[in-house]
Design an enzyme around this catalytic site. Structure first.
Site, PDB file in Angstrom:
ATOM      1  N   LYS A  33       0.842  -1.206   0.000  1.00 39.85           N
ATOM      2  CA  LYS A  33       0.000   0.000   0.000  1.00 39.85           C
ATOM      3  C   LYS A  33       0.874   1.252   0.000  1.00 39.85           C
ATOM      4  O   LYS A  33       1.767   1.391   0.849  1.00 39.85           O
ATOM      5  CB  LYS A  33      -0.908  -0.011   1.240  1.00 39.85           C
TER       6      LYS A  33
ATOM      7  N   ASP B 136      -3.447   4.441  -1.574  1.00 41.15           N
ATOM      8  CA  ASP B 136      -4.374   4.841  -0.501  1.00 41.15           C
ATOM      9  C   ASP B 136      -4.240   6.327  -0.223  1.00 41.15           C
ATOM     10  O   ASP B 136      -3.707   6.738   0.804  1.00 41.15           O
ATOM     11  CB  ASP B 136      -4.065   4.014   0.756  1.00 41.15           C
TER      12      ASP B 136
ATOM     13  N   LYS C  76      -6.980   8.292  -0.452  1.00 44.56           N
ATOM     14  CA  LYS C  76      -8.297   8.680   0.091  1.00 44.56           C
ATOM     15  C   LYS C  76      -8.822   9.950  -0.566  1.00 44.56           C
ATOM     16  O   LYS C  76      -8.991  10.988   0.062  1.00 44.56           O
ATOM     17  CB  LYS C  76      -8.210   8.859   1.613  1.00 44.56           C
TER      18      LYS C  76
ATOM     19  N   ILE D 113     -14.324  17.381  -5.799  1.00 45.97           N
ATOM     20  CA  ILE D 113     -15.473  17.422  -6.708  1.00 45.97           C
ATOM     21  C   ILE D 113     -15.334  16.281  -7.725  1.00 45.97           C
ATOM     22  O   ILE D 113     -14.216  15.799  -7.984  1.00 45.97           O
ATOM     23  CB  ILE D 113     -15.592  18.804  -7.399  1.00 45.97           C
TER      24      ILE D 113
ATOM     25  N   THR E 242     -10.762   4.205  10.885  1.00 45.79           N
ATOM     26  CA  THR E 242     -10.698   3.305  12.044  1.00 45.79           C
ATOM     27  C   THR E 242     -10.109   3.994  13.280  1.00 45.79           C
ATOM     28  O   THR E 242     -10.128   3.436  14.368  1.00 45.79           O
ATOM     29  CB  THR E 242      -9.885   2.039  11.714  1.00 45.79           C
TER      30      THR E 242
ATOM     31  N   GLY F 234       0.327  -1.972   8.961  1.00 48.15           N
ATOM     32  CA  GLY F 234       1.472  -1.076   8.901  1.00 48.15           C
ATOM     33  C   GLY F 234       2.454  -1.370  10.014  1.00 48.15           C
ATOM     34  O   GLY F 234       3.315  -2.248   9.901  1.00 48.15           O
ATOM     35  N   ARG F 235       2.298  -0.641  11.127  1.00 51.16           N
ATOM     36  CA  ARG F 235       3.318  -0.688  12.190  1.00 51.16           C
ATOM     37  C   ARG F 235       3.685  -2.078  12.714  1.00 51.16           C
ATOM     38  O   ARG F 235       4.876  -2.322  12.963  1.00 51.16           O
ATOM     39  CB  ARG F 235       2.901   0.259  13.338  1.00 51.16           C
TER      40      ARG F 235
HETATM   41  O1  C5P Z   1       0.231   1.072  11.338  1.00 46.84           O
HETATM   42  P1  C5P Z   1      -1.179   0.602  11.112  1.00 46.84           P
HETATM   43  O2  C5P Z   1      -1.280  -0.930  11.001  1.00 46.84           O
HETATM   44  O3  C5P Z   1      -2.169   1.180  12.069  1.00 46.84           O
HETATM   45  O4  C5P Z   1      -1.512   1.154   9.655  1.00 46.84           O
HETATM   46  C1  C5P Z   1      -2.785   1.081   9.087  1.00 46.84           C
HETATM   47  C2  C5P Z   1      -2.737   1.626   7.682  1.00 46.84           C
HETATM   48  O5  C5P Z   1      -4.062   1.593   7.167  1.00 46.84           O
HETATM   49  C3  C5P Z   1      -2.255   3.069   7.589  1.00 46.84           C
HETATM   50  O6  C5P Z   1      -1.522   3.185   6.369  1.00 46.84           O
HETATM   51  C4  C5P Z   1      -3.535   3.886   7.524  1.00 46.84           C
HETATM   52  O7  C5P Z   1      -3.399   5.052   6.768  1.00 46.84           O
HETATM   53  C5  C5P Z   1      -4.470   2.916   6.791  1.00 46.84           C
HETATM   54  N1  C5P Z   1      -5.907   3.108   7.054  1.00 46.84           N
HETATM   55  C6  C5P Z   1      -6.469   3.092   8.320  1.00 46.84           C
HETATM   56  N2  C5P Z   1      -7.806   3.311   8.483  1.00 46.84           N
HETATM   57  C7  C5P Z   1      -8.604   3.507   7.430  1.00 46.84           C
HETATM   58  C8  C5P Z   1      -8.061   3.517   6.140  1.00 46.84           C
HETATM   59  C9  C5P Z   1      -6.695   3.300   5.988  1.00 46.84           C
HETATM   60  O8  C5P Z   1      -5.759   2.860   9.283  1.00 46.84           O
HETATM   61  N3  C5P Z   1      -9.909   3.663   7.590  1.00 46.84           N
END
Ligand code: C5P
Length: 248
Positions: free
Chosen positions: A38, A64, A66, A70, A128, A219-220
């Site tokens: 991503k 991603d 987001k 318009i 989230t 991610g993390r």
């Molecule tokens: O580090 P972590 O596992 O929390 O990363 C989650 C990833 O998912 C991040 O790149 C974040 O921008 C993305 N994301 C999110 N919530 C959403 C949409 C995307 O955490 N609703």
């Protein structure tokens, strides 16, 4: 669904890093492990299409950024992303039905002449990181996350986009409302014992699969692991076992 056929195709690692060099190093370490990588706002702002090219060397690319603008501007941006060969991208469902329909048309029209697959379009329902208190603070009178998510799911369905990004806590309700073909992508995945960080609604990989998620975004827990490839393999193993448990 073919794009989520194998366990590795159900993991997207978020390349949440601050430079193209860091992304390249991570892609090298993760090559052949997750089926998706991503590219988010930070990396895309720093490196632009080069980040898509780097991630695309060894995985399908999920852009991603987001989108929320318009309809004409979103359509043109979706067209550009399609030409760069991304396989999936996100836009805010709160941008409205006209914006979502314009995005779908742009993805189809741009993909068709080159006969390339169009990217899947995913609506962001409620981030989230947002709790019910945060929704109320933003002026959503009812302030109930689950209700707001379902409104956004209905809009996504009516507007012909492919699925939504949602917390694992909403995945089961979305699945039963939207059916088997609707794609559900869930961030907020945390292995047992890992801190929630800034995510308000989290689940384990197995929990998210059991709730009906197609693709898990992590991610993390991968990026900060001593061995990111090993951490991704552990998650894929957990996904595989959870998928097996679903089939039996
Ligand atoms: O580090 P972590 O596992 O929390 O990363 C989650 C990833 O998912 C991040 O790149 C974040 O921008 C993305 N994301 C999110 N919530 C959403 C949409 C995307 O955490 N609703």
């Amino acid at each position: 669904m073919s794009e989520f056929e194998f366990a590795r195709d159900r993991l997207a690692v978020a390349l949440d890093v601050e430079s193209l060099d860091q992304a390249e190093a991570l892609v090298e370490v993760l090559a052949g492990v997750p089926g998706w990588l991503k590219v988010g706002g930070e990396l895309f702002t720093v490196a632009g299409p080069a980040a898509i090219a780097v991630a695309g060397k060894c995985a399908k690319v999920f852009l991603d950024t987001k989108l929320h603008d318009i309809p004409n501007t979103v359509a043109r941006t979706v067209g550009a992303a399609t030409r760069h060969g991304v396989s999936m991208l996100t836009l805010h469902t709160s941008g409205g039905g006209d914006m979502l329909r314009a995005a779908r048309a742009a993805a189809e029209d741009t993909a068709a002449p080159g006969d390339r697959p169009r990217p899947l379009l995913l609506g962001v329902t409620v981030l989230t990181s947002l709790s019910s208190d945060a929704l109320r603070e933003m002026g959503f009178a009812a302030g109930v996350v689950a209700d707001q998510v379902m409104r956004m799911v209905d809009l996504a369905l009516e507007s012909g986009i492919d699925g939504v990004v949602a917390s694992p806590h909403e995945a089961a309700a979305i699945r039963s409302r939207a059916g088997a073909e609707f794609r559900i992508v869930t961030p907020g995945i945390r292995p047992e014992g890992w801190p929630a960080d800034d995510q308000a609604r989290t689940a384990t990989a197995a929990g998210a699969i059991a709730a009906g998620s197609d693709l898990l975004v992590v991610g993390r827990p991968v990026l900060q692991a001593l061995d990111p490839s090993g951490a991704a393999r552990l998650l894929i193993g957990e996904i595989e076992r959870a998928c097996g448990a679903e089939e039996t």
